[in-house]
Design a protein around this motif. Structure first.
Motif, short mmCIF file in Angstrom:
data_model
loop_
_atom_site.label_atom_id
_atom_site.label_comp_id
_atom_site.label_asym_id
_atom_site.label_seq_id
_atom_site.Cartn_x
_atom_site.Cartn_y
_atom_site.Cartn_z
N MET A 20 0.96 -1.22 0.22
CA MET A 20 -0.13 0.16 0.00
C MET A 20 0.90 1.14 -0.06
O MET A 20 0.64 2.30 -0.74
CB MET A 20 -1.03 -0.24 1.26
N ALA A 21 1.89 1.17 0.76
CA ALA A 21 2.74 2.44 0.90
C ALA A 21 3.44 2.66 -0.71
O ALA A 21 3.60 3.55 -1.09
CB ALA A 21 4.11 2.12 1.83
N CYS A 22 3.81 1.40 -1.45
CA CYS A 22 4.48 1.45 -2.62
C CYS A 22 3.39 2.32 -3.68
O CYS A 22 3.79 3.20 -4.54
CB CYS A 22 4.79 0.25 -3.20
N ILE A 23 2.33 1.70 -3.50
CA ILE A 23 1.35 2.14 -4.52
C ILE A 23 0.82 3.63 -4.13
O ILE A 23 0.81 4.23 -5.18
CB ILE A 23 -0.14 1.47 -4.34
N GLY A 24 0.72 4.06 -2.94
CA GLY A 24 0.48 5.44 -2.87
C GLY A 24 1.56 6.34 -3.17
O GLY A 24 1.50 7.35 -3.81
N ALA A 25 2.97 5.77 -3.04
CA ALA A 25 3.94 6.44 -3.47
C ALA A 25 4.12 6.84 -5.05
O ALA A 25 4.35 7.77 -5.58
CB ALA A 25 5.19 6.07 -2.97
N PRO A 170 8.42 6.14 -16.42
CA PRO A 170 7.69 5.34 -15.45
C PRO A 170 8.56 4.02 -14.85
O PRO A 170 8.26 3.61 -13.54
CB PRO A 170 6.83 4.56 -16.49
N VAL A 171 9.75 3.57 -15.35
CA VAL A 171 10.47 2.72 -14.72
C VAL A 171 11.06 3.17 -13.36
O VAL A 171 11.16 2.50 -12.35
CB VAL A 171 11.62 2.05 -15.81
N ALA A 172 11.65 4.42 -13.84
CA ALA A 172 12.44 4.95 -12.64
C ALA A 172 11.58 5.39 -11.75
O ALA A 172 11.97 5.11 -10.32
CB ALA A 172 13.02 6.37 -13.20
N VAL A 173 10.26 5.86 -11.80
CA VAL A 173 9.26 6.16 -11.02
C VAL A 173 8.94 4.91 -10.12
O VAL A 173 8.78 5.02 -8.68
CB VAL A 173 8.04 6.65 -11.43
N ALA A 174 8.79 3.59 -10.74
CA ALA A 174 8.47 2.53 -10.06
C ALA A 174 9.73 2.06 -8.93
O ALA A 174 9.24 1.65 -7.87
CB ALA A 174 8.14 1.43 -11.21
N VAL A 175 10.82 2.36 -9.63
CA VAL A 175 11.87 1.97 -8.63
C VAL A 175 11.99 3.18 -7.28
O VAL A 175 12.10 2.62 -6.41
CB VAL A 175 13.18 1.82 -9.28
N ALA A 176 11.81 4.06 -7.61
CA ALA A 176 11.66 5.24 -6.51
C ALA A 176 10.79 4.93 -5.86
O ALA A 176 10.75 5.17 -4.41
CB ALA A 176 11.42 6.56 -7.16
N SER A 177 9.45 4.37 -6.09
CA SER A 177 8.32 4.15 -5.20
C SER A 177 8.56 2.65 -4.46
O SER A 177 8.25 2.92 -3.19
CB SER A 177 6.99 3.73 -6.04
N LEU A 178 9.42 2.02 -4.94
CA LEU A 178 9.63 0.79 -4.13
C LEU A 178 10.73 1.10 -2.86
O LEU A 178 10.59 0.75 -1.97
CB LEU A 178 10.42 -0.54 -4.80
N VAL A 179 11.51 2.12 -3.23
CA VAL A 179 12.57 2.60 -2.30
C VAL A 179 11.45 3.38 -1.18
O VAL A 179 11.89 3.23 0.04
CB VAL A 179 13.45 3.42 -2.71
#
Length: 257
Positions: A20-25, A170-179
């Motif tokens: 949930m934290a990753c999706i929100g980010a 989008p890929v970089a945003v996805a990685v940043a969201s995981l972090v």
């Protein structure tokens, strides 16, 4: 002292809260990126969506994790108005940070101000949510660990806003969201490790609602909002895609004349 269990249901609540934290980010970052490429009312609307996404994601992460929190020797209830207030605080303060970045002329200054505001908003949401706890006993905190959790929140928020300003793909945003998800979860569990409870057994009924009566339905509703909004943002064209489409139509219109 009551024994604290932060994962009553095993890995289910920590993993789900991290998701949930990753999706929100991710949603908040994508909306902020869209906002920076827009102007006027469109920018404001994207920033409002970003603030609601980040605030909702962090709040949902916190209380999904709290579904797995238990204390031996006492039941746990939640004060409903205070819990709802923690959600409002999260969205309003995060919104202030996001708007500081979205409209700031000096990127460096806006990033510091936005990161500090957003991080303090995240920490405020967490500890206001903890104030909403009702149990038979006294809750105490280790001030050093509380301070560390606040620092983690500010650093995580600043890093997320930096990513929104500097990362476009989008890929970089996805990685940043995981972090970002790791950082938000670390802040939560650092804050929870700071907690100790001195249980005072009592037969009196606790005020408030149980997690399953109140937190679970609200978390499911907010989680659904995040998923649906994520789908909308993913499917809506970016400013670049709209410009490319308009450019492609111009030669066709010119040829027709």
């Amino acid at each position: 002292m009551g024994h604290l269990d932060h994962a009553t249901f095993g890995w289910l609540t920590p993993v789900l809260s991290y998701v949930m934290a990753c999706i929100g980010a991710a949603l908040g970052l994508r909306c902020t990126v869209r906002a920076l490429g827009a102007s006027g009312r469109s920018r404001r609307n994207w920033l409002l969506t970003a603030a609601s996404a980040i605030g909702t994601g962090i709040w949902t992460m916190h209380f999904v994790a709290m579904l797995g929190f238990s204390v031996s020797g006492t039941e746990i209830r939640y004060d409903v108005p205070l819990t709802i207030l923690s959600l409002i605080v999260a969205m309003v303060v995060v919104g202030a940070g996001v708007f500081a970045v979205g409209y700031g002329r000096d990127r460096g200054r806006a990033l510091v101000l936005g990161g500090l505001t957003t991080g303090l908003g995240v920490a405020s949401m967490h500890y206001l949510g903890m104030v909403a706890l009702r149990l038979h006993g006294d809750v105490n905190y280790d001030p050093v660990l509380v301070g560390i959790s606040v620092v983690i929140a500010v650093v995580a928020a600043t890093a997320a806003l930096w990513a929104a300003l500097n990362i476009k793909s989008p890929v970089a945003v996805a990685v940043a969201s995981l972090v970002m998800g790791v950082a938000v979860s670390s802040m939560h569990y650092t804050g929870m490790i700071a907690v100790s409870v001195r249980v005072s057994p009592s037969g009196e009924a606790l005020p408030g609602a149980t997690a399953m009566q109140f937190i679970f339905p609200l978390a499911v509703g907010l989680g659904s909002y995040l998923f649906l909004t994520s789908a909308f943002v993913a499917l809506s064209p970016t400013a670049g895609e709209r410009e490319a489409s308009a450019s492609a139509q111009r030669p066709v219109e010119s040829a027709a004349h």
